[in-house]
Design a protein around this motif. Structure first.
Motif, PDB file in Angstrom:
ATOM      1  N   GLN A  17     -12.587  -4.277  46.702  1.00 51.50           N
ATOM      2  CA  GLN A  17     -11.610  -5.254  47.190  1.00 51.50           C
ATOM      3  C   GLN A  17     -10.197  -4.986  46.699  1.00 51.50           C
ATOM      4  N   GLU A  18     -10.045  -4.527  45.457  1.00 51.08           N
ATOM      5  CA  GLU A  18      -8.711  -4.221  44.939  1.00 51.08           C
ATOM      6  C   GLU A  18      -8.110  -3.055  45.722  1.00 51.08           C
ATOM      7  N   TRP A  19      -8.928  -2.053  46.019  1.00 49.30           N
ATOM      8  CA  TRP A  19      -8.472  -0.893  46.787  1.00 49.30           C
ATOM      9  C   TRP A  19      -8.085  -1.316  48.200  1.00 49.30           C
ATOM     10  N   VAL A  20      -8.898  -2.194  48.799  1.00 43.12           N
ATOM     11  CA  VAL A  20      -8.596  -2.681  50.145  1.00 43.12           C
ATOM     12  C   VAL A  20      -7.260  -3.411  50.162  1.00 43.12           C
ATOM     13  N   ARG A  21      -7.030  -4.289  49.195  1.00 49.13           N
ATOM     14  CA  ARG A  21      -5.761  -5.028  49.141  1.00 49.13           C
ATOM     15  C   ARG A  21      -4.584  -4.071  49.025  1.00 49.13           C
ATOM     16  N   GLU A  22      -4.742  -3.019  48.241  1.00 52.67           N
ATOM     17  CA  GLU A  22      -3.680  -2.027  48.091  1.00 52.67           C
ATOM     18  C   GLU A  22      -3.383  -1.336  49.423  1.00 52.67           C
ATOM     19  N   GLN A  23      -4.454  -0.947  50.138  1.00 56.36           N
ATOM     20  CA  GLN A  23      -4.269  -0.266  51.420  1.00 56.36           C
ATOM     21  C   GLN A  23      -3.619  -1.189  52.448  1.00 56.36           C
ATOM     22  N   LEU A  24      -4.010  -2.451  52.453  1.00 55.10           N
ATOM     23  CA  LEU A  24      -3.479  -3.399  53.430  1.00 55.10           C
ATOM     24  C   LEU A  24      -2.002  -3.699  53.205  1.00 55.10           C
ATOM     25  N   SER A  25      -1.499  -3.354  52.034  1.00 49.89           N
ATOM     26  CA  SER A  25      -0.080  -3.582  51.750  1.00 49.89           C
ATOM     27  C   SER A  25       0.772  -2.380  52.135  1.00 49.89           C
ATOM     28  N   ASN A  26       0.136  -1.317  52.617  1.00 46.72           N
ATOM     29  CA  ASN A  26       0.840  -0.077  52.948  1.00 46.72           C
ATOM     30  C   ASN A  26       0.856   0.188  54.449  1.00 46.72           C
ATOM     31  N   TYR A  27       1.860   0.957  54.892  1.00 43.57           N
ATOM     32  CA  TYR A  27       1.916   1.440  56.275  1.00 43.57           C
ATOM     33  C   TYR A  27       0.618   2.198  56.601  1.00 43.57           C
ATOM     34  N   PRO A  28       0.094   2.017  57.837  1.00 46.64           N
ATOM     35  CA  PRO A  28       0.672   1.293  58.966  1.00 46.64           C
ATOM     36  C   PRO A  28       0.234  -0.170  59.076  1.00 46.64           C
ATOM     37  N   PHE A  29      -0.429  -0.696  58.029  1.00 43.62           N
ATOM     38  CA  PHE A  29      -0.832  -2.102  58.081  1.00 43.62           C
ATOM     39  C   PHE A  29       0.402  -2.992  58.005  1.00 43.62           C
ATOM     40  N   ILE A  30       0.330  -4.115  58.690  1.00 46.60           N
ATOM     41  CA  ILE A  30       1.387  -5.117  58.642  1.00 46.60           C
ATOM     42  C   ILE A  30       0.746  -6.460  58.312  1.00 46.60           C
ATOM     43  N   ARG A  31       1.535  -7.387  57.824  1.00 42.51           N
ATOM     44  CA  ARG A  31       0.993  -8.700  57.473  1.00 42.51           C
ATOM     45  C   ARG A  31       1.363  -9.718  58.533  1.00 42.51           C
ATOM     46  N   ILE A  32       0.335 -10.291  59.147  1.00 42.10           N
ATOM     47  CA  ILE A  32       0.498 -11.441  60.036  1.00 42.10           C
ATOM     48  C   ILE A  32      -0.491 -12.474  59.517  1.00 42.10           C
ATOM     49  N   ASP A  33      -0.014 -13.475  58.838  1.00 40.88           N
ATOM     50  CA  ASP A  33      -0.894 -14.421  58.152  1.00 40.88           C
ATOM     51  C   ASP A  33      -1.868 -15.076  59.134  1.00 40.88           C
ATOM     52  N   GLY A  34      -3.145 -15.047  58.765  1.00 37.54           N
ATOM     53  CA  GLY A  34      -4.174 -15.621  59.619  1.00 37.54           C
ATOM     54  C   GLY A  34      -4.782 -14.632  60.595  1.00 37.54           C
ATOM     55  N   VAL A  35      -4.306 -13.383  60.564  1.00 33.27           N
ATOM     56  CA  VAL A  35      -4.800 -12.344  61.474  1.00 33.27           C
ATOM     57  C   VAL A  35      -5.251 -11.149  60.650  1.00 33.27           C
ATOM     58  N   THR A  36      -6.421 -10.589  60.978  1.00 23.74           N
ATOM     59  CA  THR A  36      -6.906  -9.411  60.263  1.00 23.74           C
ATOM     60  C   THR A  36      -6.731  -8.154  61.107  1.00 23.74           C
ATOM     61  N   ASN A  37      -6.846  -7.027  60.420  1.00 27.49           N
ATOM     62  CA  ASN A  37      -6.818  -5.706  61.075  1.00 27.49           C
ATOM     63  C   ASN A  37      -5.542  -5.504  61.890  1.00 27.49           C
ATOM     64  N   SER A  38      -4.420  -5.957  61.347  1.00 30.85           N
ATOM     65  CA  SER A  38      -3.148  -5.844  62.068  1.00 30.85           C
ATOM     66  C   SER A  38      -2.342  -4.666  61.534  1.00 30.85           C
ATOM     67  N   ARG A  39      -1.859  -3.854  62.456  1.00 29.54           N
ATOM     68  CA  ARG A  39      -1.057  -2.702  62.058  1.00 29.54           C
ATOM     69  C   ARG A  39      -0.165  -2.224  63.203  1.00 29.54           C
ATOM     70  N   THR A  40       0.801  -1.402  62.849  1.00 27.60           N
ATOM     71  CA  THR A  40       1.725  -0.841  63.829  1.00 27.60           C
ATOM     72  C   THR A  40       1.233   0.524  64.292  1.00 27.60           C
ATOM     73  N   LEU A  41       1.586   0.874  65.525  1.00 27.48           N
ATOM     74  CA  LEU A  41       1.326   2.217  66.025  1.00 27.48           C
ATOM     75  C   LEU A  41       2.611   3.039  66.035  1.00 27.48           C
ATOM     76  N   GLY A  42       3.638   2.538  65.377  1.00 26.10           N
ATOM     77  CA  GLY A  42       4.917   3.216  65.356  1.00 26.10           C
ATOM     78  C   GLY A  42       5.025   4.267  64.269  1.00 26.10           C
ATOM     79  N   SER A  43       5.901   5.252  64.498  1.00 27.00           N
ATOM     80  CA  SER A  43       6.271   6.282  63.529  1.00 27.00           C
ATOM     81  C   SER A  43       5.222   7.354  63.307  1.00 27.00           C
ATOM     82  N   TYR A  44       4.230   7.468  64.188  1.00 28.54           N
ATOM     83  CA  TYR A  44       3.314   8.601  64.110  1.00 28.54           C
ATOM     84  C   TYR A  44       4.008   9.833  64.702  1.00 28.54           C
TER      85      TYR A  44
END
Length: 300
Positions: A17-44
């Motif tokens: 869980q600590e590793w997951v939280r770290e990954q979710l705070s990094n690109y390409p994940f984005i934070r939208i409160d109340g929504v899971t598995n949210s990320r950008t497809l930009g900058s690839y």
């Protein structure tokens, strides 16, 4: 080698869980409160070699356009903070790929978000959720086999043309207005249209497969909810590993899908023309609109 590639995402056991939280705070994940598995497809990074591409696009140093395309799981639980975050990302339109049947089943209605248009574009119709069809679909998911996912993803491709066309036309007509698309988990229907768009843009297969693999991380916060839902289905209630296979998003699955897309559907270009009723000129315009010069844009 990145921390993600060093971590075993194919395990059926819970991720750290600590590793997951770290990954979710990094690109390409984005934070939208109340929504899971949210990320950008930009900058690839992209490299366009098609003869149909515009001359100015045929060089390295381009990326998928930042703040244009976003993907996620269902947004029914979005909070007021999440709605603010959604708008801060520049998202003006949300495309919902779910059916009425699954929304009713999981009690996940469409939220109201001032200033954001939500467009219902279901991939499957009501008849596609008959007990017989769903039993076969669950059986395929439960196996976890790549061949089974190819059958499932073929069904999505065969049925999803009109729904996907609405997302693709948004890129054609309003490339500077961000949009988000989602299904229930943001895993399969969402992954198919994401892969089509990234492939058309010129993103490498390995990068697309890595993006697909990130769903294993993105869904982890909802693991308990997902397994609780699946436990109501006999095939999963009786077989824990079958239910856990529903959580997987293996890179080899996406690599096989990209081969399927090319060999059976004529690649992203062929699919858009045949199943989404778009012209060759439309496809060229969409490809151009999907990318930006790294020298003239903010990357994220």
């Amino acid at each position: 080698m990145s921390a993600i590639t060093l971590h075993n995402l194919n395990t059926l056991e819970p991720l750290d869980q600590e590793w997951v939280r770290e990954q979710l705070s990094n690109y390409p994940f984005i934070r939208i409160d109340g929504v899971t598995n949210s990320r950008t497809l930009g900058s690839y990074p992209v490299k366009i070699t098609s003869s149909e591409a515009r001359a100015e696009d045929r060089f390295e140093g381009r990326v998928t356009r930042p703040r244009q395309l976003f993907r996620s799981a269902e947004i029914s639980g979005i909070t007021d903070e999440g709605k603010t975050q959604l708008k801060e990302l520049g998202i003006t339109k949300v495309f919902d790929l779910r059916s009425d049947t699954e929304m009713e089943k999981y009690n996940t209605p469409v939220p109201q978000i001032e200033g954001v248009e939500i467009v219902r574009v279901p991939v499957f119709e009501k008849e596609d959720y008959s007990p017989e069809v769903m039993a076969r679909r669950f059986q395929l998911y439960a196996s976890g086999k790549t061949e089974a996912f190819m059958e499932l993803y073929s069904q999505i491709l065969d049925n999803g043309g009109p729904a996907f066309a609405e997302i693709i036309k948004h890129v054609r007509d309003k490339p500077d207005e961000g949009c988000l698309f989602h299904c229930t988990a943001g895993k399969d229907r969402t992954a198919v249209i994401a892969a089509i768009l990234l492939s058309l843009a010129g993103v490498n297969d390995d990068v697309i497969a890595s993006d697909y693999e990130l769903t294993r991380i993105g869904r982890e916060p909802a693991r308990t909810l997902i397994l609780k839902r699946l436990a109501k289905e006999p095939i999963f209630a009786e077989n824990k590993d079958a239910a856990l296979n529903m959580l997987t998003s293996r890179r080899e699955t996406m690599l096989a899908f990209l081969d399927l897309l090319r060999n059976k559907y004529g690649g992203a270009e062929g699919y858009m023309q045949k199943f989404c009723s778009l012209s060759a000129e439309d496809v060229q315009e969409i490809r151009h609109n999907l990318t930006a010069d790294t020298k003239s844009c903010f990357l994220r």
